[in-house]
Scaffold this active site. Structure first.
Site, PDB file in Angstrom:
ATOM      1  N   HIS A 147       0.848  -1.189   0.000  1.00  0.00           N
ATOM      2  CA  HIS A 147       0.000   0.000   0.000  1.00  0.00           C
ATOM      3  C   HIS A 147       0.891   1.249   0.000  1.00  0.00           C
ATOM      4  CE1 HIS A 147      -3.499  -2.286   1.813  1.00  0.00           C
ATOM      5  NE2 HIS A 147      -2.511  -2.998   2.328  1.00  0.00           N
TER       6      HIS A 147
ATOM      7  N   GLU B  81       2.586  -0.791   4.397  1.00  0.00           N
ATOM      8  CA  GLU B  81       2.367   0.571   3.891  1.00  0.00           C
ATOM      9  C   GLU B  81       3.715   1.231   3.620  1.00  0.00           C
ATOM     10  OE1 GLU B  81      -0.443   2.237   3.294  1.00  0.00           O
ATOM     11  OE2 GLU B  81      -2.005   1.275   4.493  1.00  0.00           O
TER      12      GLU B  81
ATOM     13  N   HIS C 196      -2.501  -2.972  -3.390  1.00  0.00           N
ATOM     14  CA  HIS C 196      -3.871  -2.807  -2.889  1.00  0.00           C
ATOM     15  C   HIS C 196      -4.837  -2.702  -4.070  1.00  0.00           C
ATOM     16  CE1 HIS C 196      -6.502  -0.589   0.334  1.00  0.00           C
ATOM     17  NE2 HIS C 196      -6.957  -1.785   0.059  1.00  0.00           N
TER      18      HIS C 196
ATOM     19  N   ASP D  48      -3.475   2.362  -4.866  1.00  0.00           N
ATOM     20  CA  ASP D  48      -2.117   2.229  -4.344  1.00  0.00           C
ATOM     21  C   ASP D  48      -1.574   0.805  -4.528  1.00  0.00           C
ATOM     22  OD1 ASP D  48      -4.210   1.751  -2.297  1.00  0.00           O
ATOM     23  OD2 ASP D  48      -2.559   1.437  -0.902  1.00  0.00           O
TER      24      ASP D  48
END
Length: 179
Positions: free
Chosen positions: A30, A112, A151, A161
């Site tokens: 992400h 992330e 994602h 993303d």
């Protein structure tokens, strides 16, 4: 508790147990920045720990009350912060499906990268992501090169993303060298 030794650990309240018998078999990449397109702020940590102050930035009012997390965040410096132990279910994928199987949070690890869809990620982030991926795939061998996705791949039309600036070729070459 499965934690990455090269990460600092901050516990998020936004996780729960994976369903019994779930074999972790997917890695989801992400991106996030809070406020949007701003880096080096405490916003991500605050969001994942339910300490985000909606008065701090107009965008924070829009996301106040969200209950989300990821297993790890890789900041622009390459620093890694882990929020959820890998064997637990982090709340990062939302409504999602991979190869016909829904509820990706049940069997996925979420990473992330501090960034946006359109700005390049840093060399330090690619290095840290490669090392973290090596750790994850060693602990969870069902996560193969074909089971590392963005994602956008598991929530098409809803998420974009890690975005057009994520260098999949660069990352996949590193990961392919691990197998």
């Amino acid at each position: 508790m499965v934690l990455y030794n090269n990460a600092s650990y901050t516990s998020s309240p936004h996780f729960d147990a994976r369903p019994d018998g779930t074999d972790v078999s997917l890695l989801v990449i992400h991106n996030i920045s809070l406020p949007p397109s701003q880096f080096g702020t405490p916003g991500i940590r605050q969001l994942f720990t339910s300490t985000l102050n909606p008065e701090e930035h107009p965008f924070y009012k829009e996301i106040a009350g969200l209950r989300v997390s990821a297993h790890c965040v890789i900041y622009r410096t390459g620093e890694i912060e882990q929020f959820v132990p890998f064997e637990q279910r982090a709340w990062h994928a939302g409504v999602s499906s991979f190869q016909g199987r829904s509820r990706c949070n049940d069997y996925a690890i979420g990473i992330e990268l501090e960034g946006t869809d359109t700005l390049p990620f840093t060399d330090a982030q690619y290095k840290a992501l490669g090392e973290l991926t090596e750790f994850i795939t060693r602990h969870y061998p069902r996560i193969t090169l074909g089971r590392i996705v963005g994602h956008n791949d598991i929530a098409p039309g809803r998420k974009t993303d890690p975005g057009e600036s994520f260098d999949w070729a660069r990352y996949r070459m590193r990961v392919a060298g691990l197998t």
